[in-house]
Design an enzyme around this catalytic site. Structure first.
Site, short mmCIF file in Angstrom:
data_model
loop_
_atom_site.label_atom_id
_atom_site.label_comp_id
_atom_site.label_asym_id
_atom_site.label_seq_id
_atom_site.Cartn_x
_atom_site.Cartn_y
_atom_site.Cartn_z
N HIS A 35 -0.08 -1.00 4.81
CA HIS A 35 1.10 -0.18 5.11
C HIS A 35 1.42 -0.24 6.60
CE1 HIS A 35 -0.62 1.98 1.46
NE2 HIS A 35 0.61 1.74 1.07
N ASP A 147 2.79 -6.59 -3.70
CA ASP A 147 3.48 -6.27 -4.96
C ASP A 147 4.67 -7.23 -5.08
OD1 ASP A 147 2.08 -3.56 -5.76
OD2 ASP A 147 2.44 -3.50 -3.63
P1 AMP Z 1 2.20 1.64 -2.23
O1 AMP Z 1 1.92 2.80 -1.34
O2 AMP Z 1 1.01 1.08 -2.89
O3 AMP Z 1 3.36 1.91 -3.17
O4 AMP Z 1 2.71 0.48 -1.27
C1 AMP Z 1 3.77 0.70 -0.38
C2 AMP Z 1 4.17 -0.62 0.21
O5 AMP Z 1 3.06 -1.18 0.90
C3 AMP Z 1 4.61 -1.65 -0.83
O6 AMP Z 1 5.73 -2.37 -0.33
C4 AMP Z 1 3.40 -2.53 -0.96
O7 AMP Z 1 3.69 -3.84 -1.37
C5 AMP Z 1 2.88 -2.51 0.46
N1 AMP Z 1 1.46 -2.88 0.50
C6 AMP Z 1 0.45 -2.34 -0.20
N2 AMP Z 1 -0.72 -2.98 0.05
C7 AMP Z 1 -0.42 -3.97 0.92
C8 AMP Z 1 -1.16 -4.99 1.55
N3 AMP Z 1 -2.48 -5.14 1.33
N4 AMP Z 1 -0.54 -5.84 2.40
C9 AMP Z 1 0.80 -5.71 2.62
N5 AMP Z 1 1.58 -4.76 2.06
C10 AMP Z 1 0.98 -3.91 1.22
#
Ligand code: AMP
Length: 285
Positions: A35, A147
């Site tokens: 994030h 994702d």
């Molecule tokens: P989430 O909180 O899991 O819904 O993720 C929020 C955003 O962070 C989404 O756009 C995810 O694709 C991105 N994200 C989550 N994990 C990673 C990672 N390891 N590397 C890059 N972006 C990430």
């Protein structure tokens, strides 16, 4: 940095930035370095950075982890502060009290990969992202390639519905051993964490052999065997075109083919992806 918990509050704050470029980083909280990399990219591309933290009930299935999804809000506030975020938007609820009557629906792109087992998941994602876009009115929004299907679908949503926002993708951030950082990694026991690194190892193995195997099925077999050897239950392992998300039939260097995987480690579902052709991608830690 200011934390806004109501729509009126965040809109009031943003009203004074009518000349600046506003970037939105939508998250469900439990922030990690993945994030933070999105936030850093947002800071490079915009003047004002808004991070939304909202565990969106609409994108969780009946038997998924909505209730137990980690919500370490104080730590998230600190992480945003450290990363130089301007506003956190942390609403309690984004939907009408008696349920939403009008929502968005994704067609074919939501039927494959993660969408095959998570019915309605991407409808929930695009609906909440559309609501967030309408509230924040960002010039750009950053989404992680972690994702990848979600990123593709949001790019299609913006194109198909002529939304006035630029969608920017960001590289996957990984631990030293290659495991993609995820809020759900904290569910893993020590043993499971060791097992989990084999997901990335399988993708790298397939990528490294892509030149030698012109047959996609041979590559898939290689990956499946690696995961099987480490007792990892595969939900899907596919090589698909990055745009259509349709399975590709033969290996061709220079195409937009990407390897996608979802696997269960214990009760934790993890996803990852990697371009089939190595474009000098290094684990981004
Ligand atoms: P989430 O909180 O899991 O819904 O993720 C929020 C955003 O962070 C989404 O756009 C995810 O694709 C991105 N994200 C989550 N994990 C990673 C990672 N390891 N590397 C890059 N972006 C990430």
């Amino acid at each position: 940095m200011k934390v806004c918990t109501t729509i009126a509050e965040i809109q009031h704050e943003l009203a004074s930035f009518d000349k600046e470029r506003i970037a939105l980083v939508p998250t469900m909280g439990c922030l990690h370095e993945g994030h933070v990399s999105l936030i850093e990219k947002a800071k490079r591309l915009a003047d004002v950075v808004v991070v939304s933290i909202y565990v969106n009930p609409l994108q969780f299935g009946a038997h998924e982890d909505l209730d137990t999804y980690p919500r370490p809000f104080a730590g998230d506030v600190q992480a945003c502060q450290d990363a130089g975020v301007d506003f956190i938007f942390h609403p309690e609820n984004l939907y009408p009290e008696h349920g939403i009557q009008v929502s968005l629906q994704v067609n074919d792109l939501s039927q494959k990969l993660c969408g095959a087992s998570r019915k309605g998941h991407f409808d929930g994602v695009v609906t909440v992202v559309n609501i967030l876009f309408n509230i924040i009115r960002p010039h750009l929004a950053i989404f992680g390639e972690k994702d990848f299907q979600q990123l593709s679908i949001i790019q299609r949503m913006v194109a198909d519905l002529h939304m006035q926002v630029e969608v920017v993708g960001a590289d996957i951030v990984r631990d030293d051993d290659g495991l993609a950082k995820s809020s759900r990694n904290r569910y893993l026991s020590d043993d499971e964490r060791q097992q989990a690194k084999e997901i990335y190892a399988a993708l790298r193995l397939m990528q490294s052999q892509a030149d030698k195997h012109s047959n996609i099925n041979d590559l898939l077999t290689l990956g499946r065997e690696h995961l099987k050897q480490h007792n990892i239950a595969v939900e899907y392992l596919e090589i698909c075109d990055e745009i259509s998300l349709e399975p590709v039939t033969h290996s061709q260097a220079g195409t937009t083919a990407r390897i996608f995987v979802a696997a269960e480690i214990g009760t934790t579902r993890l996803i990852d992806n990697l371009p089939l052709t190595n474009n000098e991608e290094q684990p981004c830690v």
